[in-house]
Design a protein around this motif. Sequence first.
Motif, PDB file in Angstrom:
ATOM      1  N   ASP A  60       0.650  -0.844   0.051  1.00  0.00           N
ATOM      2  CA  ASP A  60       0.145   0.444   0.274  1.00  0.00           C
ATOM      3  C   ASP A  60       0.767   1.373  -0.347  1.00  0.00           C
ATOM      4  OD1 ASP A  60      -1.629   2.242   0.520  1.00  0.00           O
ATOM      5  OD2 ASP A  60      -3.191   1.440   1.479  1.00  0.00           O
ATOM      6  N   SER A  61       0.554   1.937  -1.248  1.00  0.00           N
ATOM      7  CA  SER A  61       1.311   2.997  -1.699  1.00  0.00           C
ATOM      8  C   SER A  61       1.341   4.039   0.153  1.00  0.00           C
ATOM      9  CB  SER A  61       1.297   3.699  -2.375  1.00  0.00           C
ATOM     10  OG  SER A  61      -0.035   4.476  -2.473  1.00  0.00           O
ATOM     11  N   ARG A  62       0.244   4.073   0.558  1.00  0.00           N
ATOM     12  CA  ARG A  62      -0.355   4.996   1.975  1.00  0.00           C
ATOM     13  C   ARG A  62       1.185   4.754   2.736  1.00  0.00           C
ATOM     14  NH1 ARG A  62      -6.198   4.097   2.131  1.00  0.00           N
ATOM     15  NH2 ARG A  62      -5.672   2.561   2.445  1.00  0.00           N
ATOM     16  N   PHE A  63       1.269   3.289   3.377  1.00  0.00           N
ATOM     17  CA  PHE A  63       1.687   2.965   4.594  1.00  0.00           C
ATOM     18  C   PHE A  63       3.192   2.115   4.354  1.00  0.00           C
ATOM     19  CE2 PHE A  63      -3.023   2.630   5.095  1.00  0.00           C
ATOM     20  CZ  PHE A  63      -2.968   3.389   6.206  1.00  0.00           C
ATOM     21  N   GLY A  64       3.169   1.900   2.747  1.00  0.00           N
ATOM     22  CA  GLY A  64       4.514   1.026   2.399  1.00  0.00           C
ATOM     23  C   GLY A  64       4.097  -0.748   2.469  1.00  0.00           C
ATOM     24  N   SER A  65       5.082  -1.633   2.222  1.00  0.00           N
ATOM     25  CA  SER A  65       4.371  -2.893   1.676  1.00  0.00           C
ATOM     26  C   SER A  65       4.343  -3.328   3.457  1.00  0.00           C
ATOM     27  CB  SER A  65       6.314  -3.854   1.928  1.00  0.00           C
ATOM     28  OG  SER A  65       5.194  -5.254   2.272  1.00  0.00           O
ATOM     29  N   ILE A  66       2.959  -4.602   3.173  1.00  0.00           N
ATOM     30  CA  ILE A  66       1.875  -4.726   3.919  1.00  0.00           C
ATOM     31  C   ILE A  66       2.164  -5.759   4.899  1.00  0.00           C
ATOM     32  CG2 ILE A  66      -0.256  -5.454   5.348  1.00  0.00           C
ATOM     33  CD1 ILE A  66      -0.996  -2.943   3.746  1.00  0.00           C
ATOM     34  N   GLY A  67       2.465  -6.933   3.877  1.00  0.00           N
ATOM     35  CA  GLY A  67       3.262  -8.141   4.288  1.00  0.00           C
ATOM     36  C   GLY A  67       2.949  -9.495   2.599  1.00  0.00           C
ATOM     37  N   SER A  68       2.811 -10.686   2.837  1.00  0.00           N
ATOM     38  CA  SER A  68       3.027 -11.919   2.092  1.00  0.00           C
ATOM     39  C   SER A  68       2.643 -12.743   2.558  1.00  0.00           C
ATOM     40  CB  SER A  68       4.505 -12.324   1.901  1.00  0.00           C
ATOM     41  OG  SER A  68       5.405 -12.573   2.795  1.00  0.00           O
ATOM     42  N   MET A  69       2.294 -13.865   1.711  1.00  0.00           N
ATOM     43  CA  MET A  69       1.620 -15.025   2.203  1.00  0.00           C
ATOM     44  C   MET A  69       2.394 -16.392   1.367  1.00  0.00           C
ATOM     45  SD  MET A  69      -2.596 -16.115   2.303  1.00  0.00           S
ATOM     46  CE  MET A  69      -3.140 -15.768   0.540  1.00  0.00           C
ATOM     47  N   ASN A  70       2.370 -17.763   2.231  1.00  0.00           N
ATOM     48  CA  ASN A  70       2.940 -18.485   0.846  1.00  0.00           C
ATOM     49  C   ASN A  70       2.789 -19.932   1.967  1.00  0.00           C
ATOM     50  OD1 ASN A  70       4.548 -19.928  -0.623  1.00  0.00           O
ATOM     51  ND2 ASN A  70       6.408 -19.061  -0.482  1.00  0.00           N
ATOM     52  N   ARG A  71       1.438 -20.302   2.006  1.00  0.00           N
ATOM     53  CA  ARG A  71       0.985 -21.094   1.896  1.00  0.00           C
ATOM     54  C   ARG A  71       0.154 -22.240   1.234  1.00  0.00           C
ATOM     55  NH1 ARG A  71      -3.297 -21.055   6.600  1.00  0.00           N
ATOM     56  NH2 ARG A  71      -4.038 -23.565   7.169  1.00  0.00           N
ATOM     57  N   PRO A  72       0.984 -23.407   0.120  1.00  0.00           N
ATOM     58  CA  PRO A  72       0.204 -24.322  -0.143  1.00  0.00           C
ATOM     59  C   PRO A  72      -1.758 -24.580   0.222  1.00  0.00           C
ATOM     60  CG  PRO A  72       1.794 -26.301   1.078  1.00  0.00           C
ATOM     61  CD  PRO A  72       1.930 -24.253   1.135  1.00  0.00           C
ATOM     62  N   LEU A  73      -2.370 -24.978  -1.215  1.00  0.00           N
ATOM     63  CA  LEU A  73      -3.755 -25.413  -0.210  1.00  0.00           C
ATOM     64  C   LEU A  73      -4.379 -26.823  -1.226  1.00  0.00           C
ATOM     65  CD1 LEU A  73      -5.479 -21.643  -0.583  1.00  0.00           C
ATOM     66  CD2 LEU A  73      -4.613 -23.158   1.149  1.00  0.00           C
ATOM     67  N   ASP A  74      -4.606 -27.269  -0.232  1.00  0.00           N
ATOM     68  CA  ASP A  74      -4.867 -28.429  -0.901  1.00  0.00           C
ATOM     69  C   ASP A  74      -7.105 -28.023  -1.581  1.00  0.00           C
ATOM     70  OD1 ASP A  74      -2.734 -30.636   0.093  1.00  0.00           O
ATOM     71  OD2 ASP A  74      -4.208 -30.440   1.414  1.00  0.00           O
ATOM     72  N   GLU A  75      -6.880 -28.881  -3.190  1.00  0.00           N
ATOM     73  CA  GLU A  75      -7.878 -28.839  -3.598  1.00  0.00           C
ATOM     74  C   GLU A  75      -8.421 -30.305  -4.432  1.00  0.00           C
ATOM     75  OE1 GLU A  75      -9.105 -27.127  -8.005  1.00  0.00           O
ATOM     76  OE2 GLU A  75      -8.364 -25.515  -6.152  1.00  0.00           O
ATOM     77  N   ILE A  76      -9.733 -30.299  -3.728  1.00  0.00           N
ATOM     78  CA  ILE A  76     -10.749 -31.530  -4.490  1.00  0.00           C
ATOM     79  C   ILE A  76     -11.878 -30.878  -4.985  1.00  0.00           C
ATOM     80  CG2 ILE A  76     -11.035 -33.466  -4.246  1.00  0.00           C
ATOM     81  CD1 ILE A  76      -9.788 -33.863  -1.153  1.00  0.00           C
ATOM     82  N   LEU A  77     -12.184 -32.267  -6.927  1.00  0.00           N
ATOM     83  CA  LEU A  77     -13.227 -31.019  -7.212  1.00  0.00           C
ATOM     84  C   LEU A  77     -13.279 -32.898  -7.380  1.00  0.00           C
ATOM     85  CD1 LEU A  77     -15.216 -28.995  -8.362  1.00  0.00           C
ATOM     86  CD2 LEU A  77     -13.872 -28.604 -10.295  1.00  0.00           C
ATOM     87  N   ALA A  78     -15.091 -32.438  -7.434  1.00  0.00           N
ATOM     88  CA  ALA A  78     -15.710 -34.161  -8.002  1.00  0.00           C
ATOM     89  C   ALA A  78     -17.428 -33.576  -8.634  1.00  0.00           C
ATOM     90  CB  ALA A  78     -15.812 -35.128  -7.309  1.00  0.00           C
ATOM     91  N   GLY A  79     -17.924 -33.735  -9.777  1.00  0.00           N
ATOM     92  CA  GLY A  79     -19.275 -33.689  -9.557  1.00  0.00           C
ATOM     93  C   GLY A  79     -19.464 -34.318 -11.745  1.00  0.00           C
ATOM     94  N   VAL A  80     -20.315 -33.648 -11.950  1.00  0.00           N
ATOM     95  CA  VAL A  80     -20.702 -33.560 -13.295  1.00  0.00           C
ATOM     96  C   VAL A  80     -21.317 -32.812 -14.414  1.00  0.00           C
ATOM     97  CG1 VAL A  80     -22.900 -34.586 -14.627  1.00  0.00           C
ATOM     98  CG2 VAL A  80     -22.034 -36.000 -12.338  1.00  0.00           C
ATOM     99  N   VAL A  81     -20.429 -32.460 -15.383  1.00  0.00           N
ATOM    100  CA  VAL A  81     -20.461 -31.931 -16.828  1.00  0.00           C
ATOM    101  C   VAL A  81     -21.682 -32.490 -17.726  1.00  0.00           C
ATOM    102  CG1 VAL A  81     -19.085 -30.410 -18.409  1.00  0.00           C
ATOM    103  CG2 VAL A  81     -18.757 -31.066 -15.778  1.00  0.00           C
ATOM    104  N   PHE A  82     -22.686 -30.998 -18.153  1.00  0.00           N
ATOM    105  CA  PHE A  82     -23.676 -30.686 -18.861  1.00  0.00           C
ATOM    106  C   PHE A  82     -23.197 -30.410 -19.984  1.00  0.00           C
ATOM    107  CE2 PHE A  82     -27.547 -29.855 -21.288  1.00  0.00           C
ATOM    108  CZ  PHE A  82     -28.256 -31.142 -21.324  1.00  0.00           C
TER     109      PHE A  82
END
Length: 472
Positions: A322-344
Amino acid sequence: MHLGDNSAALPATLQTTESSLAPFQFSTQSSLDVDIDSEHRYTLPELIDIAQRNSPATRAAWLRAREAELAIDVVDSTRLPQLSANVLAGYERVSRPEPGIPELGIGSGRLTATGYQLFPNLAVEWLLFDFGARDAAREVAEQTAIASNVIFDGAHQKVIFDVSEAYFQLMAAKSEVEIDQERLEDAQTLREVAQGRLQEGVAIRAEVAQAQQIEARAQFDLTLANNRVERAHAALIHAMGLPPMTALEVADLSGRTLPREVPRPLDELIETSLAQRPDIQAALARVRASQSGIDLIAAGSRPKVAAVANIGQLHGHVELSDSRFGSIGSMNRPLDEILAGVVFTMPLFDGGRRQAQQAQARIQAEAAEEDLREIRSAAAYQIVEAYNLLHSSLAAYTASGPLVEAGRETYDTSLGLYENGLATLAEVSLAKIALNDARLIQTRAFSDTFAASTALAFATGRLNHRTAPATF
């Protein structure tokens, strides 16, 4: 060579309709090298076997048949789940203005987020319903494979026919050489007789000159006959797919007999043969494939239902500033993802592509049906033509027997009369010419009958490798 009795049957090649696909297997390497034994006299079945294994046409037809069979496997594979490994990588930067905070003495600025993502995952898709698309595609592939297989069979029959025809032409040419050789020997004998009569004072020099002329003509005819043998031999080598300079000895037709007539009625032969010809079978398969092609295009307008699943892990790094405050922070975290469904999926608009494809498919189906009608008509004509040729060849050979006997008796009588001064040299010459012509007619009719029987077997779709063509 001699005639058989009235009960003699047609060649075995006119009695069987089994496909010649199975016994012939080709590697995927280059064309086969064939070892030719220059001391061996090859029979017609041996010549055919060499040609079938050496012919580029049969090899190409086999490869196309194999390709068509693999197309069925391709269609069948669509009925199973499809598994894929995917990696999604990307970079993103988002920036937006932020208002100031006057109470704290902070002016306006911009909030910026930057980062990258890496998403390796496994995806599974299983097409559950396609409302006939895969069934139509498999029918197209099956009929195409059937057409390719019978075309392969037809390629073998064409090789058998070409080799057999060249072989019979060679046998006829060799027989003509034998006749012309005997004619030359007779002319030499006739010249010696004329010279003896001249020395005895019972002939004039004109008779000797005439005898020498007859001898020279016989020598000329023998030279032409030898040239025909060379050309026929070259044609046989070419039909077998061998190098032009191949040294090849060929066995003759001795021991073969001919029937007096073709026992099978023509209309019955046509009726039973049309369904057995490879070109008609292939054309019929193409008609069925084109009709299934219409169904395949129509299925493209119907919905599809598929089960999908996706499993993976999202890796990324995000920084906020944020240019008003300088650097705020960062995030570096893996996320697991599982998706199942039906496509029409339901096609709605494609700019008229499916309508054009359907019109194309209908035109192709109509053209395939017309091709089938044309091939059937041409096949019936070829059968009639070959059948009539076999009839006429048999009749010519039968009639040539008495002709040869009469010619031989006339020549022997004329020669005896000439030796005793009771006939002229011209009369002897005419009798010899008539005898030679009769023998040539008989020889040509004998070979033509074998060639005609092979042509009939080819026209009826019964020509195969299991029996030598024209074996009565």
